[in-house]
Scaffold this active site. Sequence first.
Site, PDB file in Angstrom:
ATOM      1  N   ARG A 191      92.926  67.210 -76.251  1.00 59.32           N
ATOM      2  CA  ARG A 191      93.588  66.226 -74.827  1.00 59.32           C
ATOM      3  C   ARG A 191      92.978  65.479 -74.045  1.00 59.32           C
ATOM      4  O   ARG A 191      92.929  64.438 -73.405  1.00 59.32           O
ATOM      5  CB  ARG A 191      95.035  66.257 -74.707  1.00 59.32           C
ATOM      6  CG  ARG A 191      96.256  66.341 -76.346  1.00 59.32           C
ATOM      7  CD  ARG A 191      97.097  67.557 -76.243  1.00 59.32           C
ATOM      8  NE  ARG A 191      97.945  67.003 -74.999  1.00 59.32           N
ATOM      9  CZ  ARG A 191      98.672  68.148 -74.156  1.00 59.32           C
ATOM     10  NH1 ARG A 191      98.361  68.862 -74.223  1.00 59.32           N
ATOM     11  NH2 ARG A 191      99.454  67.295 -73.179  1.00 59.32           N
ATOM     12  N   LYS A 194     101.278  67.778 -63.048  1.00 63.51           N
ATOM     13  CA  LYS A 194     101.932  67.285 -62.599  1.00 63.51           C
ATOM     14  C   LYS A 194     103.564  66.815 -62.778  1.00 63.51           C
ATOM     15  O   LYS A 194     104.543  65.856 -62.418  1.00 63.51           O
ATOM     16  CB  LYS A 194     101.260  65.222 -62.911  1.00 63.51           C
ATOM     17  CG  LYS A 194     101.242  64.670 -64.345  1.00 63.51           C
ATOM     18  CD  LYS A 194     100.120  63.734 -64.690  1.00 63.51           C
ATOM     19  CE  LYS A 194      99.959  63.558 -65.659  1.00 63.51           C
ATOM     20  NZ  LYS A 194     100.386  64.146 -67.136  1.00 63.51           N
ATOM     21  N   ARG A 246     104.747  74.560 -76.679  1.00 60.67           N
ATOM     22  CA  ARG A 246     104.251  72.999 -76.816  1.00 60.67           C
ATOM     23  C   ARG A 246     102.928  72.372 -78.383  1.00 60.67           C
ATOM     24  O   ARG A 246     102.518  73.326 -77.745  1.00 60.67           O
ATOM     25  CB  ARG A 246     104.028  71.777 -76.080  1.00 60.67           C
ATOM     26  CG  ARG A 246     105.301  71.322 -75.264  1.00 60.67           C
ATOM     27  CD  ARG A 246     104.581  70.311 -73.814  1.00 60.67           C
ATOM     28  NE  ARG A 246     103.903  69.528 -74.321  1.00 60.67           N
ATOM     29  CZ  ARG A 246     103.343  67.876 -73.473  1.00 60.67           C
ATOM     30  NH1 ARG A 246     104.227  68.347 -71.988  1.00 60.67           N
ATOM     31  NH2 ARG A 246     102.007  67.664 -73.963  1.00 60.67           N
ATOM     32  N   ARG A 292      99.091  55.402 -69.489  1.00 55.01           N
ATOM     33  CA  ARG A 292      97.773  56.247 -69.323  1.00 55.01           C
ATOM     34  C   ARG A 292      96.536  55.382 -69.581  1.00 55.01           C
ATOM     35  O   ARG A 292      95.386  56.233 -69.100  1.00 55.01           O
ATOM     36  CB  ARG A 292      97.710  56.617 -70.787  1.00 55.01           C
ATOM     37  CG  ARG A 292      98.430  57.648 -70.750  1.00 55.01           C
ATOM     38  CD  ARG A 292      98.833  58.892 -70.861  1.00 55.01           C
ATOM     39  NE  ARG A 292      98.624  59.770 -71.368  1.00 55.01           N
ATOM     40  CZ  ARG A 292      99.643  60.699 -71.232  1.00 55.01           C
ATOM     41  NH1 ARG A 292     100.826  60.858 -70.867  1.00 55.01           N
ATOM     42  NH2 ARG A 292     100.160  62.424 -72.092  1.00 55.01           N
TER      43      ARG A 292
HETATM   44  P1  AMP Z   1     102.451  64.274 -72.251  1.00 51.46           P
HETATM   45  O1  AMP Z   1     103.754  64.847 -72.515  1.00 51.46           O
HETATM   46  O2  AMP Z   1     102.513  63.252 -71.014  1.00 51.46           O
HETATM   47  O3  AMP Z   1     101.118  65.849 -72.061  1.00 51.46           O
HETATM   48  O4  AMP Z   1     102.464  63.426 -73.809  1.00 51.46           O
HETATM   49  C1  AMP Z   1     102.686  64.161 -74.773  1.00 51.46           C
HETATM   50  C2  AMP Z   1     101.883  63.618 -75.740  1.00 51.46           C
HETATM   51  O5  AMP Z   1     103.409  62.030 -75.565  1.00 51.46           O
HETATM   52  C3  AMP Z   1     100.701  62.397 -75.770  1.00 51.46           C
HETATM   53  O6  AMP Z   1     100.087  63.043 -76.160  1.00 51.46           O
HETATM   54  C4  AMP Z   1     100.557  61.289 -76.674  1.00 51.46           C
HETATM   55  O7  AMP Z   1      99.945  61.682 -77.507  1.00 51.46           O
HETATM   56  C5  AMP Z   1     101.935  60.515 -76.273  1.00 51.46           C
HETATM   57  N1  AMP Z   1     102.027  60.369 -75.126  1.00 51.46           N
HETATM   58  C6  AMP Z   1     102.659  60.257 -73.818  1.00 51.46           C
HETATM   59  N2  AMP Z   1     102.529  59.122 -73.050  1.00 51.46           N
HETATM   60  C7  AMP Z   1     102.264  58.957 -73.026  1.00 51.46           C
HETATM   61  C8  AMP Z   1     101.466  57.230 -73.424  1.00 51.46           C
HETATM   62  N3  AMP Z   1     102.173  56.292 -71.933  1.00 51.46           N
HETATM   63  N4  AMP Z   1     101.195  56.562 -74.188  1.00 51.46           N
HETATM   64  C9  AMP Z   1     100.436  56.849 -75.492  1.00 51.46           C
HETATM   65  N5  AMP Z   1     101.417  58.257 -75.507  1.00 51.46           N
HETATM   66  C10 AMP Z   1     102.072  58.546 -74.769  1.00 51.46           C
END
Ligand code: AMP
Length: 210
Positions: A163, A13, A152, A88
């Site tokens: 996750r 995404k 990452r 989320r």
């Molecule tokens: P992502 O890049 O979207 O996979 O986000 C990486 C990490 O950031 C996630 O595993 C969460 O720990 C945190 N994170 C990102 N978006 C959110 C959200 N909407 N609510 C809470 N934590 C978030």
Amino acid sequence: MKLILLGPVGSGKGTQAGLISERYKLPHISTGEIFRSNIKSGTELGKLAKSYIDRGELVPEDVTNNLVKNRIAEKDCIYGFILDGYPRNLAQAEFLNTITEIDLALMINLSEEKIIERLSSRRMCNKCNQPTSLAWMIDGKCEKCGGDVYIRDDDKPDVIKNRLTKQAVPQDLINYYREKGVFSSIDATDDVESTYSLVDEELKKVNNND
Ligand code: AMP
């Protein structure tokens, strides 16, 4: 056009959001990316977020909600935005609903087997901050800008598992947007451009309704 991209981690995404942003000239707002850049520059927000992100947990609600509220109030969001990684869960969606109205919540679907395959070859570019893949990189560098890449911390196998279980897209979140009549879903098994064509068909439906 106010868009939300939903989907499991590793569904692509972020890549699709990047393409929509480029082609529709809309800001791509990735909460994960905002947290990562704060971690990089050592801000208080970064320090707080890191303790959750490193464990594959969600950053607390109030922190994330406030961050999005402030970001979408910025000037560049006047004609819309693409939210990637937010909301989320239902609580975040309900909060978002108090500050703005969404035109489309688009789910990017991918099987778990494919997700694991993609995440283990995912790399992030240090220069353009976009996701890339071992399969796309040229001479070990980002194929888009030639920047150096890194893995990452939360793409390491143990964290990926956490996750995938803790951060699956909740059914009540899907139902919430379905009931509002703004939900649709596409399959992302094919390559990036084929997937983008499916995404674009959904975006055009929204534009034609306006
Ligand atoms: P992502 O890049 O979207 O996979 O986000 C990486 C990490 O950031 C996630 O595993 C969460 O720990 C945190 N994170 C990102 N978006 C959110 C959200 N909407 N609510 C809470 N934590 C978030």
